[in-house]
Design an enzyme around this catalytic site. Structure first.
Site, short mmCIF file in Angstrom:
data_model
loop_
_atom_site.label_atom_id
_atom_site.label_comp_id
_atom_site.label_asym_id
_atom_site.label_seq_id
_atom_site.Cartn_x
_atom_site.Cartn_y
_atom_site.Cartn_z
N GLY A 17 0.78 -1.23 0.00
CA GLY A 17 0.00 0.00 0.00
C GLY A 17 0.81 1.28 0.00
O GLY A 17 1.78 1.44 -0.75
N ASN A 87 3.63 5.08 9.13
CA ASN A 87 2.59 4.73 8.17
C ASN A 87 1.77 3.50 8.56
O ASN A 87 0.64 3.32 8.08
CB ASN A 87 3.25 4.49 6.80
N TYR A 152 -10.77 3.27 14.04
CA TYR A 152 -9.79 3.83 13.11
C TYR A 152 -9.78 5.36 13.21
O TYR A 152 -8.72 5.99 13.31
CB TYR A 152 -10.14 3.38 11.69
N LYS A 156 -6.71 7.84 14.35
CA LYS A 156 -6.18 8.85 13.43
C LYS A 156 -6.36 10.26 13.99
O LYS A 156 -5.54 11.16 13.71
CB LYS A 156 -6.85 8.72 12.07
N THR A 189 -5.56 0.83 -2.10
CA THR A 189 -4.61 -0.01 -1.38
C THR A 189 -5.33 -1.26 -0.87
O THR A 189 -6.57 -1.31 -0.86
CB THR A 189 -4.03 0.73 -0.16
N GLN A 249 -17.01 19.06 -0.02
CA GLN A 249 -18.21 18.86 -0.83
C GLN A 249 -19.45 18.88 0.06
O GLN A 249 -19.44 18.37 1.16
CB GLN A 249 -18.10 17.53 -1.58
#
Length: 249
Positions: A17, A87, A152, A156, A189, A249
């Site tokens: 990835g 990463n 997740y 993050k 990925t 958006q």
């Protein structure tokens, strides 16, 4: 060519990835790169393909002792440490109500504690090398609400906050170490395929991408290269949203 000539980098999660693309581009631009991953087979294969300027070390980023060993081996093998790309990541598909404590702790151990340990132990080695650049892989999930990626997103978000603290700490102490975070949207990925429940990879065309497109790993690697290079010397504590306009958006 040569944008990171003579620099030494560690890229965690480098066996596939985004990490794979980062390591490949950094070596192509003159860096010597230590690739780490729990996936020893693919990580070693990549290092062999990249040649003498790449070294693979098996690593679980949750393990503090292994972090110390990886950094020490990097300095022994290549003489210094200039760049760390935090990463390594995992994805857990579950909402706040569905996420188990075990799942939450696992995601945060890899992506929050792993980044913390990387920063903590890389800083002294970078100071000895005269400075450097820490690049933390966060996500657009730290900016937007993604209930199905609850653990997740939490991890993050922690990466986003830690990055700024590390940047200020290093600058205030005159270490010559910068720290920035990258916040990609969906990138083609294995992780995104797992999250979307599909096996087949999507082709990502060249040129400006239309709305709702996935990006290519090279789109992130190009930014990693910039942040690793001296071209970004005035960039510190910043967060780079890399999402083809999704968040506006």
């Amino acid at each position: 060519m040569g944008r990171v000539e003579c620099k030494v980098a560690i890229v965690t999660g480098g066996a596939s990835g985004l990490g794979w693309a980062d390591a490949e581009l950094l070596v192509a631009e003159g860096a010597r790169v230590v690739i780490t991953d729990v996936n020893a087979k693919d990580g070693a294969a990549l290092a062999e393909r990249l040649g003498p300027n790449a070294l693979f070390l098996e690593q679980d980023v949750r393990d503090e002792e292994r972090w110390k060993q990886v950094i020490a081996e990097t300095v022994r093998h290549f003489g210094r440490l200039d760049v760390l790309v935090n990463n390594a990541g995992v994805v857990v598909v579950a909402t706040p109500e569905e996420t188990t404590l075990e799942q939450f702790r696992f995601a945060n151990a890899v992506m929050s504690e792993g980044v913390f340990l990387g920063c903590k132990h890389a800083i002294p080695a970078m100071r000895e090398s005269g400075g450097g650049s820490i690049i933390n892989m966060s996500s657009i999930a730290s900016h937007l609400g993604y209930p199905v990626f609850f653990a997740y997103s939490a991890a993050k978000g922690a990466v986003r906050a830690m990055t700024k603290s590390v940047a200020v700490h290093c600058q205030a102490n005159g270490y010559g170490i910068r720290c920035n975070s990258i916040h990609p949207g969906a990138v083609e990925t294995p992780m995104i395929r797992q999250a979307e429940g599909r096996q087949e990879a999507q082709d990502v065309p060249d040129g400006v991408l239309p709305i709702n497109s996935v990006g290519a790993p090279k789109d992130v690697a190009n930014l990693v290269l910039y942040l690793a290079s001296d071209e970004s010397r005035f960039v510190n504590g910043a967060e780079f949203v890399l999402d083809n306009g999704l968040s506006i958006q």
